[in-house]
Write a protein that holds these residues in place. Sequence first.
Motif, mmCIF file in Angstrom:
data_model
loop_
_atom_site.group_PDB
_atom_site.id
_atom_site.type_symbol
_atom_site.label_atom_id
_atom_site.label_comp_id
_atom_site.label_asym_id
_atom_site.label_seq_id
_atom_site.Cartn_x
_atom_site.Cartn_y
_atom_site.Cartn_z
ATOM 1 N N ALA A 119 63.691 1.494 -2.565
ATOM 2 C CA ALA A 119 62.471 1.545 -3.376
ATOM 3 C C ALA A 119 62.275 2.909 -4.020
ATOM 4 C CB ALA A 119 61.260 1.207 -2.512
ATOM 5 N N GLN A 120 61.580 2.899 -5.151
ATOM 6 C CA GLN A 120 61.098 4.130 -5.761
ATOM 7 C C GLN A 120 59.573 4.216 -5.676
ATOM 8 O OE1 GLN A 120 62.539 4.574 -9.859
ATOM 9 N NE2 GLN A 120 63.983 6.103 -9.165
ATOM 10 N N ARG A 121 58.904 3.189 -6.218
ATOM 11 C CA ARG A 121 57.444 3.215 -6.322
ATOM 12 C C ARG A 121 56.864 2.084 -5.479
ATOM 13 N NH1 ARG A 121 55.969 6.347 -10.826
ATOM 14 N NH2 ARG A 121 53.992 5.217 -11.062
ATOM 15 N N ILE A 122 56.169 2.467 -4.402
ATOM 16 C CA ILE A 122 55.643 1.523 -3.430
ATOM 17 C C ILE A 122 54.124 1.462 -3.537
ATOM 18 C CG2 ILE A 122 55.458 0.958 -0.971
ATOM 19 C CD1 ILE A 122 57.998 2.651 -0.536
ATOM 20 N N VAL A 123 53.586 0.256 -3.652
ATOM 21 C CA VAL A 123 52.144 0.034 -3.575
ATOM 22 C C VAL A 123 51.850 -0.630 -2.237
ATOM 23 C CG1 VAL A 123 50.218 -1.337 -4.442
ATOM 24 C CG2 VAL A 123 51.653 -0.067 -6.041
ATOM 25 N N ILE A 124 50.890 -0.062 -1.496
ATOM 26 C CA ILE A 124 50.462 -0.608 -0.215
ATOM 27 C C ILE A 124 49.083 -1.225 -0.378
ATOM 28 C CG2 ILE A 124 49.903 -0.088 2.198
ATOM 29 C CD1 ILE A 124 51.764 2.355 1.966
ATOM 30 N N VAL A 125 48.919 -2.467 0.064
ATOM 31 C CA VAL A 125 47.605 -3.108 0.081
ATOM 32 C C VAL A 125 47.369 -3.642 1.484
ATOM 33 C CG1 VAL A 125 47.529 -3.682 -2.373
ATOM 34 C CG2 VAL A 125 48.632 -5.264 -0.789
ATOM 35 N N ALA A 162 44.826 0.187 0.092
ATOM 36 C CA ALA A 162 44.194 -0.602 1.150
ATOM 37 C C ALA A 162 42.690 -0.367 1.169
ATOM 38 C CB ALA A 162 44.801 -0.237 2.503
ATOM 39 N N ILE A 163 41.949 -1.427 1.471
ATOM 40 C CA ILE A 163 40.492 -1.376 1.507
ATOM 41 C C ILE A 163 40.020 -1.889 2.870
ATOM 42 C CG2 ILE A 163 38.355 -2.239 0.475
ATOM 43 C CD1 ILE A 163 39.896 -2.622 -2.136
ATOM 44 N N PRO A 164 39.282 -1.066 3.644
ATOM 45 C CA PRO A 164 38.803 -1.522 4.946
ATOM 46 C C PRO A 164 38.015 -2.829 4.834
ATOM 47 C CG PRO A 164 38.488 0.843 4.730
ATOM 48 C CD PRO A 164 38.936 0.344 3.385
ATOM 49 N N GLY A 165 38.255 -3.710 5.802
ATOM 50 C CA GLY A 165 37.544 -4.971 5.848
ATOM 51 C C GLY A 165 38.212 -6.110 5.105
ATOM 52 N N SER A 166 39.289 -5.830 4.378
ATOM 53 C CA SER A 166 39.916 -6.856 3.553
ATOM 54 C C SER A 166 40.676 -7.876 4.385
ATOM 55 C CB SER A 166 40.892 -6.217 2.555
ATOM 56 O OG SER A 166 40.216 -5.405 1.626
ATOM 57 N N THR A 167 40.617 -9.121 3.953
ATOM 58 C CA THR A 167 41.499 -10.166 4.446
ATOM 59 C C THR A 167 42.624 -10.347 3.428
ATOM 60 O OG1 THR A 167 40.303 -11.930 3.310
ATOM 61 C CG2 THR A 167 39.555 -11.352 5.540
ATOM 62 N N LEU A 168 43.621 -11.146 3.772
ATOM 63 C CA LEU A 168 44.690 -11.421 2.816
ATOM 64 C C LEU A 168 44.163 -12.157 1.588
ATOM 65 C CD1 LEU A 168 47.774 -12.415 5.002
ATOM 66 C CD2 LEU A 168 47.517 -10.403 3.550
ATOM 67 N N ALA A 169 43.155 -12.993 1.778
ATOM 68 C CA ALA A 169 42.545 -13.663 0.630
ATOM 69 C C ALA A 169 41.921 -12.624 -0.308
ATOM 70 C CB ALA A 169 41.498 -14.670 1.106
ATOM 71 N N ASP A 170 41.233 -11.629 0.267
ATOM 72 C CA ASP A 170 40.669 -10.548 -0.556
ATOM 73 C C ASP A 170 41.780 -9.799 -1.283
ATOM 74 O OD1 ASP A 170 38.088 -11.107 0.419
ATOM 75 O OD2 ASP A 170 38.358 -9.750 2.117
ATOM 76 N N VAL A 171 42.829 -9.465 -0.549
ATOM 77 C CA VAL A 171 43.928 -8.702 -1.121
ATOM 78 C C VAL A 171 44.590 -9.468 -2.260
ATOM 79 C CG1 VAL A 171 46.248 -7.800 -0.628
ATOM 80 C CG2 VAL A 171 44.368 -7.350 0.960
ATOM 81 N N GLU A 173 43.261 -11.522 -4.260
ATOM 82 C CA GLU A 173 42.386 -11.503 -5.434
ATOM 83 C C GLU A 173 42.329 -10.130 -6.082
ATOM 84 O OE1 GLU A 173 38.587 -12.868 -4.141
ATOM 85 O OE2 GLU A 173 39.279 -14.890 -3.641
ATOM 86 N N GLN A 174 42.385 -9.078 -5.278
ATOM 87 C CA GLN A 174 42.212 -7.717 -5.787
ATOM 88 C C GLN A 174 43.481 -7.150 -6.414
ATOM 89 O OE1 GLN A 174 41.190 -5.966 -2.063
ATOM 90 N NE2 GLN A 174 39.098 -6.776 -2.038
ATOM 91 N N THR A 175 44.638 -7.556 -5.894
ATOM 92 C CA THR A 175 45.886 -6.878 -6.245
ATOM 93 C C THR A 175 46.343 -7.042 -7.689
ATOM 94 O OG1 THR A 175 46.612 -6.991 -3.935
ATOM 95 C CG2 THR A 175 48.315 -6.649 -5.600
ATOM 96 N N SER A 211 50.109 -16.472 -3.598
ATOM 97 C CA SER A 211 49.529 -15.743 -4.716
ATOM 98 C C SER A 211 50.096 -14.334 -4.815
ATOM 99 C CB SER A 211 48.003 -15.689 -4.561
ATOM 100 O OG SER A 211 47.412 -14.914 -5.568
ATOM 101 N N LEU A 212 50.236 -13.662 -3.683
ATOM 102 C CA LEU A 212 50.785 -12.302 -3.682
ATOM 103 C C LEU A 212 52.250 -12.303 -4.098
ATOM 104 C CD1 LEU A 212 49.037 -11.022 -0.460
ATOM 105 C CD2 LEU A 212 48.842 -9.955 -2.721
ATOM 106 N N ALA A 213 53.001 -13.317 -3.699
ATOM 107 C CA ALA A 213 54.405 -13.417 -4.096
ATOM 108 C C ALA A 213 54.518 -13.577 -5.606
ATOM 109 C CB ALA A 213 55.074 -14.585 -3.386
ATOM 110 N N ALA A 214 53.659 -14.405 -6.198
ATOM 111 C CA ALA A 214 53.679 -14.593 -7.645
ATOM 112 C C ALA A 214 53.291 -13.305 -8.362
ATOM 113 C CB ALA A 214 52.730 -15.727 -8.027
ATOM 114 N N THR A 215 52.316 -12.588 -7.823
ATOM 115 C CA THR A 215 51.905 -11.316 -8.422
ATOM 116 C C THR A 215 53.038 -10.301 -8.376
ATOM 117 O OG1 THR A 215 49.578 -11.655 -7.848
ATOM 118 C CG2 THR A 215 50.286 -9.394 -8.210
ATOM 119 N N ALA A 216 53.689 -10.195 -7.220
ATOM 120 C CA ALA A 216 54.796 -9.247 -7.098
ATOM 121 C C ALA A 216 55.916 -9.591 -8.071
ATOM 122 C CB ALA A 216 55.316 -9.244 -5.662
#
Length: 304
Positions: A119-125, A162-171, A173-175, A211-216
């Motif tokens: 990897a070069q550029r990593i986004v963490i959620v 990363a955002i405290p309190g997030s679920t995968l459903a939140d992530v 939607e946000q990502t 949803s996250l797989a499609a976004t990635a």
Amino acid sequence: MIESRPHTLFSFGTLLDERVQKELFGRSVPTSPASLAGYTTRPIRITDESVIATSGLDVHLTLERRIGAVVEGAVLHLTDEDLAAADDYEVDDYARRRVCLSSGETAWAYLDANPLRPAQRIVIVGDSIAYGRCDPQGGWAARLAAAHIARNEATHRVFNLAIPGSTLADVSEQTPTLLAPRLPDTLLVAAGINDAAVPDGLTRIADSLDSLAATALSHNARLVVAGPIWLDEEHAPDYEGLCFTRARALELRVSLRAWCDANHVDFLDMWEPLRERAHLLVDGLHPGPEGHEALHQHLGAIGS
């Protein structure tokens, strides 16, 4: 009789060799020119004697991320049986994952089996654990960022969203709106334990990960899922009625691994480093500095 399904596999190395194809598939397979943007290649030493015998080479190529680079190759059109033969041919240094070709079409490709190494550029959620709560040094994510950037300060970046309190459903939607400015090649989803604590969290896991797989994939980024950490149920606090239990956390862990296995996505198991080590948790849920260091060391061993 069940018909074999067609598959497309991007290749840039020995699988394009007609002799290798005949050895693996019993024939030359249909191919079409293709390219893969955002990657370059590097050599990898092969020690499997059967693979060396088939290819005639003890050095193959593997893919590595590099913005602006392009790898030229071809798409192989394969049956189920062909794809299984290709999987058997590729050594443990490779993992079959989805990529987005320069044409916009998606295909399988064999990538480095260690998902963070190329990897070069990593986004963490993720949630508060990925955020680094209870650790003034920023948690395992900050340690990962420091080590990753130190390898190449000119090109390597880590963005912890990363955002405290997030679920995968939140992530999920946000990502989508967060990725484009960061130009990620790797999306590291830190699946915390909030999904195991909310009433219907476990039933939505597959939809959120789909949803996250499609976004990635839309950003040609590699999806990597880090599983939940061990928790000290006896000392876990009650956050607004959320129920944190070890049984539900383990169910989440199993669900995540099963989805990743079924979808050829990298799963990093984060459970073991803190198992039965309650003293490394500040409140039964959140690691302190020593706990985050243990997670970072474990992540480095399995993911890079």
